[in-house]
Design a protein around this motif. Structure first.
Motif, short mmCIF file in Angstrom:
data_model
loop_
_atom_site.label_atom_id
_atom_site.label_comp_id
_atom_site.label_asym_id
_atom_site.label_seq_id
_atom_site.Cartn_x
_atom_site.Cartn_y
_atom_site.Cartn_z
N THR A 268 0.82 -1.21 0.00
CA THR A 268 0.00 0.00 0.00
C THR A 268 0.85 1.26 0.00
N VAL A 269 2.17 1.10 0.08
CA VAL A 269 3.07 2.24 0.27
C VAL A 269 3.48 2.85 -1.07
N GLY A 270 3.86 2.01 -2.04
CA GLY A 270 4.23 2.53 -3.36
C GLY A 270 5.73 2.62 -3.57
N GLU A 271 6.20 3.73 -4.10
CA GLU A 271 7.58 3.86 -4.55
C GLU A 271 8.60 3.53 -3.46
N ALA A 272 8.34 3.94 -2.23
CA ALA A 272 9.33 3.78 -1.17
C ALA A 272 9.62 2.33 -0.85
N THR A 273 8.68 1.43 -1.08
CA THR A 273 8.88 0.02 -0.72
C THR A 273 8.82 -0.92 -1.92
N TRP A 274 8.61 -0.38 -3.11
CA TRP A 274 8.37 -1.24 -4.27
C TRP A 274 9.54 -2.19 -4.56
N ALA A 275 10.75 -1.67 -4.59
CA ALA A 275 11.90 -2.50 -4.91
C ALA A 275 12.06 -3.62 -3.87
N HIS A 276 11.84 -3.30 -2.62
CA HIS A 276 11.93 -4.30 -1.57
C HIS A 276 10.84 -5.36 -1.75
N SER A 277 9.66 -4.93 -2.11
CA SER A 277 8.56 -5.88 -2.33
C SER A 277 8.89 -6.84 -3.46
N MET A 278 9.45 -6.32 -4.54
CA MET A 278 9.80 -7.19 -5.67
C MET A 278 10.90 -8.18 -5.28
N ARG A 279 11.90 -7.72 -4.54
CA ARG A 279 13.00 -8.60 -4.14
C ARG A 279 12.55 -9.65 -3.13
N ALA A 280 11.50 -9.36 -2.39
CA ALA A 280 11.06 -10.26 -1.32
C ALA A 280 10.33 -11.49 -1.85
N LEU A 281 9.84 -11.45 -3.09
CA LEU A 281 8.99 -12.52 -3.60
C LEU A 281 9.78 -13.73 -4.06
N ARG A 282 9.26 -14.90 -3.77
CA ARG A 282 9.80 -16.14 -4.33
C ARG A 282 9.43 -16.19 -5.82
N PRO A 283 10.10 -17.03 -6.61
CA PRO A 283 9.68 -17.21 -8.00
C PRO A 283 8.20 -17.62 -8.06
N GLY A 284 7.44 -16.95 -8.92
CA GLY A 284 6.02 -17.22 -9.03
C GLY A 284 5.18 -16.51 -8.00
N GLY A 285 5.80 -15.66 -7.16
CA GLY A 285 5.06 -14.96 -6.12
C GLY A 285 4.19 -13.85 -6.66
N ARG A 286 3.38 -13.30 -5.77
CA ARG A 286 2.37 -12.32 -6.20
C ARG A 286 2.45 -11.07 -5.34
N LEU A 287 2.50 -9.91 -5.99
CA LEU A 287 2.51 -8.62 -5.32
C LEU A 287 1.15 -7.98 -5.54
N VAL A 288 0.42 -7.74 -4.43
CA VAL A 288 -0.93 -7.18 -4.52
C VAL A 288 -0.87 -5.73 -4.07
N VAL A 289 -1.36 -4.83 -4.92
CA VAL A 289 -1.23 -3.39 -4.71
C VAL A 289 -2.61 -2.76 -4.55
#
Length: 322
Positions: free
Chosen positions: A222-243
């Motif tokens: 829900t945060v956006g730009e400030a946490t986006w890169a961390h969110s992408m790096r945190a996911l396992r292969p095939g993971g899902r980022l819900v915004v």
């Protein structure tokens, strides 16, 4: 009737646009009903309305508020108000109607002694939930419920990361995820907010951008730009980022190489349907989970509640009672 309303937009000092005073009693249109409000929850949407975001200039004065629980004056039943108002001919998921609107955008809101809504927007309140508990659900908790279960498809035993744990949607996602048997990790900027995330149900809480113990199945963003890169790096292969929000900015780097190479999914989510609100209330009834309420104030003291919301001085929801 007494109401808390925006007199005109003020982008720089939203609280100065707030008035608490008398407004005309609502007169329901055909197919609408009037709810005698017993409790109404505050949301950041109320501050956006005071700033003039998401509302046409000609709509002022506008009574604030999306969330409410009370008594349907036509039936005498205890009800919860579903905040998403679809067009008259729309069927199915209300959030997919291009003409949808939220209460307090086009139609007067819930921070009042009475509010009129389409009859299809009232949902029976389970007797196990208080009016105050039920008034916390239609925006933040419903958004979190859809993100976790409808959009992320999270299942017991999976791991989810909730970014920005002090927000209303994030806090609800933590509590709901824990109740549903998920492993919940959270981030927050301060030690106090990380401690609060643990109290809400997070198994572990980290500083923003911190290296995590492992990859996660889904991220609630829900945060956006400030946490986006961390969110992408945190996911396992095939993971899902819900915004469902972008409070720090809506144009982060796309990170397309990571997206396609790891076959990640980015899914948008907005509010929730009437059916999902019913399902959310059923989950609370059967698990015993209840929203964390930071404070309850009378409607006449709405300014105090909105000032606390504006300053971020709360953990959980602020509720007004009429």
């Amino acid at each position: 009737m007494l109401a808390a309303y925006a007199t005109a937009p003020d982008p720089d000092d939203p609280l100065s646009a707030l008035e608490v005073g008398e407004r005309p009693d609502p007169v329901p249109a055909d197919g609408w009903t009037t709810v005698a409000v017993r409790a109404a929850g505050l949301n950041h949407h109320d501050l956006w309305t005071l700033r003039g975001v998401g509302i046409a200039p000609g709509r002022f004065p506008m009574i604030l508020g999306c969330d409410a629980a009370g008594v349907d004056t036509a039936t005498g039943e205890d009800v919860v108000v579903h905040a998403v108002v679809a067009g008259p001919g729309w069927t199915g998921d209300e959030t997919l109607d291009p003409a949808r609107t939220l209460l307090s955008e086009k139609h007067q809101g819930t921070l009042a002694q009475y509010v009129s809504v389409p009859a299809r927007n009232v949902v029976a309140k389970p007797p196990e939930l208080s009016f105050e508990d039920a008034a916390c659900l239609p925006t933040a908790w419903l958004t979190a419920y859809r993100m976790l279960f409808a959009k992320a498809g999270a299942r017991p035993g999976q791991t989810v990361l909730v970014q920005g744990a002090s927000g209303g949607v994030a806090g609800a996602a933590i509590a709901l995820g824990r109740a549903a048997g998920l492993r919940v990790w959270a981030t927050a900027r301060t030690e106090a907010k990380r401690a609060a995330a643990l109290r809400l149900g997070a198994h572990e809480a980290f500083e923003p951008g911190a290296r995590l113990p492992g990859r996660v199945d889904a991220v609630m963003e829900t945060v956006g730009e400030a946490t986006w890169a961390h969110s992408m790096r945190a996911l396992r292969p095939g993971g899902r980022l819900v915004v469902s929000g972008a409070t720090t900015g809506a144009a982060p780097p796309a990170e397309l190489n990571r997206l396609f190479f790891l076959q990640l999914e980015v899914v948008g989510s907005t509010m929730g349907s009437r059916q999902e609100l019913e399902d959310l209330m059923s989950l609370l009834v059967h698990t015993g989970l209840r929203p964390t309420i930071d404070r309850t104030l009378p409607l006449a003291e709405a300014a105090k509640g909105l000032a606390a919301l504006h300053a971020g001085e709360m953990i959980g929801k602020i509720v007004l009672t009429a």
